[in-house]
Design an enzyme around this catalytic site. Structure first.
Site, short mmCIF file in Angstrom:
data_model
loop_
_atom_site.label_atom_id
_atom_site.label_comp_id
_atom_site.label_asym_id
_atom_site.label_seq_id
_atom_site.Cartn_x
_atom_site.Cartn_y
_atom_site.Cartn_z
N GLY A 70 0.76 -1.13 0.10
CA GLY A 70 -0.09 -0.03 0.08
C GLY A 70 0.85 1.16 -0.08
O GLY A 70 0.48 2.38 -0.65
N SER A 200 -4.14 -3.16 -0.57
CA SER A 200 -3.01 -3.74 -0.09
C SER A 200 -3.36 -5.38 0.19
O SER A 200 -4.57 -5.43 0.72
CB SER A 200 -2.31 -3.50 1.08
OG SER A 200 -1.27 -3.95 1.51
N GLY A 201 -2.52 -6.42 -0.16
CA GLY A 201 -2.82 -7.75 0.07
C GLY A 201 -2.96 -8.17 1.46
O GLY A 201 -3.92 -9.04 1.66
N HIS A 202 -1.87 -7.85 2.40
CA HIS A 202 -2.02 -8.50 3.44
C HIS A 202 -3.04 -7.93 4.50
O HIS A 202 -2.96 -8.40 5.49
CB HIS A 202 -0.64 -8.13 4.08
CG HIS A 202 -0.11 -6.81 4.42
ND1 HIS A 202 -0.21 -6.39 6.05
CD2 HIS A 202 -0.11 -5.65 3.95
CE1 HIS A 202 0.16 -5.19 6.08
NE2 HIS A 202 0.15 -4.86 5.01
N CYS A 323 2.64 1.06 11.81
CA CYS A 323 3.89 1.88 10.96
C CYS A 323 4.51 2.62 11.78
O CYS A 323 5.37 3.59 11.20
CB CYS A 323 3.53 2.18 9.43
SG CYS A 323 2.97 0.86 8.55
#
Length: 376
Positions: A70, A200-202, A323
């Site tokens: 992302g 985003s995939g995760h 993050c």
């Protein structure tokens, strides 16, 4: 048995996506750019995944560009979007609530001579269309706003933002960081009305290291990586096919499961909220709107102390964004919350695999922490 309630940070990879990745790594491992049979088979897997992601986004396959995450999608959309439009103006609009992947891009644009207006949030942590209307200028070339706030779950009406831009006949590109909203809230690229959308995939049970940027057909921005012809010459480099294929599988599954899964997560959120507020009346619920994120505070307790206690019971939550390490949340500060509320805030986030037993375990553990730890 551990209880994982930090799904806004990352999710467990679902079995089907993991099996897809393993099959690509061990069987269909050709380079999609190769012209032999192995390469053509790999290309077919790539095309299938792009179709699956496009279906989840409600867009054309030629509008989906795979990224590593992302943050990369946000960087691409904001930095290259603004640079591609700078001949028309140097004013950018965003908010005080954005993820650091957006905020730090905005700081970089300011370093390059752009002017950025940071919209203030409403009391619930969302951003109003009226505030965008008031900030819009003839030289505005980019608007970047997130759909779902990663810390509070507050939902901003991106479709309303698009209508504001259209009504003003604005030239500005509209970018939406939809990482937290993707496959949690029902939307399509058309219904949002954004020119660029980051996913985003995760966050949806795919592996880490894969995401996508939707770029609306006709929108011209600069490539992110130059070199080969991959991703329509917009992002060169051999495609990470295991992650891409797994992402496609995860998107297909998430799309099918979303109506039921989102309703169940919303019910768990409501049930958890009611229990905590009943057992600990001082509990403050922060923001909200998305079904999978519950931001709460026990004013007078320190969030890191609460989290350490919960971890000792194998219950895993977070303080704010994964993050960000250290310092107070810029999101909660922008919302104008009292310091004691910010300092006692934790984020609980669900997935479609979260159970009522998981949330009950969390509630019991937090009540134990509340009763046994020293009140500051």
């Amino acid at each position: 048995m551990s209880v994982y309630l930090d799904n806004a940070a990352t999710t467990a990879v679902c079995t089907e996506a993991a099996e897809t990745a393993l099959r690509i790594m061990t069987e269909n491992y050709g380079n999609p750019s190769s012209t032999h049979t192995m390469g053509r088979n790999a290309r077919a897997a790539l095309d299938k995944a792009r179709k699956q992601v496009a279906s989840a986004l409600g867009c054309g396959t030629d509008e989906v560009f795979f990224t590593s995450c992302g943050s990369e999608g946000d960087n691409w959309a904001i930095l290259n979007g603004a640079e591609s439009m700078k001949h028309r103006g140097r004013h950018v609009i965003s908010s005080q609530l954005e993820h650091d992947a957006v905020r730090k891009c905005l700081y970089e644009l300011e370093r390059r001579g752009f002017e950025v207006t940071y919209l203030q949030p409403e009391a619930d942590g969302s951003v109003s269309a009226e505030s965008l209307k008031d900030a819009l200028r003839p030289d505005t070339v980019l608007v970047s706003l997130m759909l779902v706030n990663n810390e509070t779950g507050a939902v901003t009406d991106i479709a309303a933002m698009s209508r504001v831009l259209k009504a003003a006949k604005s030239q500005a590109l509209l970018h939406c960081d939809a990482v937290q909203g993707f496959m949690k809230l029902p939307f399509t690229a058309k219904s949002l009305g954004a020119d660029m959308i980051t996913v985003s995939g995760h966050k949806i049970h795919a592996p880490k290291g894969i995401g996508a940027l939707y770029i609306k057909s006709g929108v011209k921005i600069k490539p992110y990586i130059i070199g080969g012809a991959q991703e329509g010459k917009m992002r060169a480099g051999t495609e990470a096919l295991p992650q891409i294929a797994a992402f496609g599988t995860a998107c297909e599954l998430a799309k099918k499961a979303m109506p039921e899964a989102s309703a169940r997560m919303a019910e768990l959120r409501s049930r958890t909220t009611e229990r905590l507020c009943s057992e600990m009346p001082e509990t403050v619920i922060i923001g909200g709107g998305a079904p999978h994120i519950l931001s709460l505070s026990l004013p007078g307790w320190r969030s890191e102390v609460l989290m350490n206690y919960l971890e000792s019971k194998e219950v895993y939550v977070s303080r704010s964004s994964a993050c960000k390490k250290g310092g107070r949340s810029h999101v909660l500060e922008a919302m104008g919350l009292a310091p004691e509320v910010i300092d006692g805030a934790i984020r609980v986030s669900f997935s479609r695999y979260t159970t009522a037993e998981d949330t009950d375990t969390f509630c019991r553990a937090l009540k134990e922490a509340h009763d046994s730890l020293s009140h500051r």
